[in-house]
Design a protein around this motif. Structure first.
Motif: not given
Length: 299
Positions: A140-146, A158-161, A279-283, A287-289
């Motif tokens: 779900a993370l990789l396909d953008g659902r969450i 390792a690819s997941l932060d 990806s931390r850069d795409r939050l 999501a950051r909050a």
């Protein structure tokens, strides 16, 4: 080069993929089914690819091209929503929709207080959640659902932060009238001859097994279940003891005092609970909050 499709059409594509029918997708946008069908056909023409297989009476099925494009379409739609939210928040608070994931066996203890606290801080953010196993949440993370998921730091690529939010310790779960219930901590050797009730889902089962191996004890497994409420009920009735990893004082709010969690003594493995990010850069700011809230609220 200017795109011949609109962001609204991408949002229609995402909705149709998630609902499986043009009628259900149309309801999301308060439009009629024929207009939704026409918009999807126009998008396919603009992109030069077929996104769906349409079967009368059976709804929509993504083509291989549609499956490949869906994660990026979700990202673009989410970023546009984030842009609109950012613009609105120049004069107000965070707003919009946030979808998170949580490993199913830890959700009853972890999620309710987090969701309540976040709603009090950011009442205009609509938070939804997906519960599931480790592999389902990774997908779900990789396909953008969450956007992020709360889970064990176990077997993750390792690819997941990831960011550590809790460091729970193993506790044995016993009935309130069990002699161990009165102790501050206990070793596993003293329980070795009693029936054990195992959680059957991964990675919880593997983590529990590692704790027993470190203690040099082989549990006498009497029952296995994927439902921790069922396990708790069996423990309460004296059918055996079990094990749960939890931070001090953190247990499901609906549990009663007829079962007691007692920390396992000695050097035992501790698996961290982490917020996992594609990806931390795409939050988004939402999501950051939420991640910041998890870190402030950790035990």
């Amino acid at each position: 080069m200017t795109a011949d499709f609109t962001l609204r059409q991408l949002a229609y594509f995402v909705a149709a993929a998630e609902t499986g029918t043009t009628a259900a997708a149309a309801k999301r946008f308060y439009m009629n089914q024929s207009s939704m069908s026409a918009a999807l056909s126009e998008l396919e023409t603009s992109l030069g690819v077929k996104l769906f297989i349409r079967r009368r009476g059976k709804g929509l099925e993504l083509t291989s091209s549609g499956r490949d494009l869906l994660p990026e379409a979700r990202r673009l739609v989410r970023e546009i929503d984030e842009f609109a939210s950012w613009a609105g928040s120049l004069q107000s608070e965070l707003r919009g929709r946030l979808v998170i994931g949580c490993f199913d066996t830890i959700a009853p203890a972890l999620l309710p207080p987090l969701l309540k606290g976040f709603a009090e801080l950011h009442p205009d953010v609509e938070v939804d959640f997906l519960e599931g196993g480790q592999s389902e949440l990774q997908e779900a993370l990789l396909d953008g659902r969450i956007e992020l998921s709360l889970m064990y730091d176990y077997g993750l690529p390792a690819s997941l932060d990831r960011v550590v939010i809790r460091r729970p310790a193993p506790n044995v779960l016993v009935p309130a009238d069990h002699p161990v219930a009165a102790l501050d901590e206990t070793d596993l050797l003293g329980l070795a001859d009693e029936p054990f009730i195992m959680i059957s889902t991964a990675p919880a089962k593997q983590l529990i097994t590692a704790v027993f191996q470190a203690a040099g004890v082989t549990p006498k497994v009497r029952f296995s279940s994927a439902n921790f409420d069922h396990i708790r009920a069996l423990v309460q009735l004296g059918m055996g003891y079990s094990m749960i990893s939890q931070s001090s004082g953190l247990q499901p709010l609906h549990w009663n005092d007829k079962v007691v969690a007692v920390p396992v003594s000695g050097p035992v493995p501790h698996e961290q609970l982490v917020a996992v990010l594609a990806s931390r850069d795409r939050l988004t700011r939402r999501a950051r909050a939420f991640l910041d809230h998890c870190l402030r609220d950790r035990a």
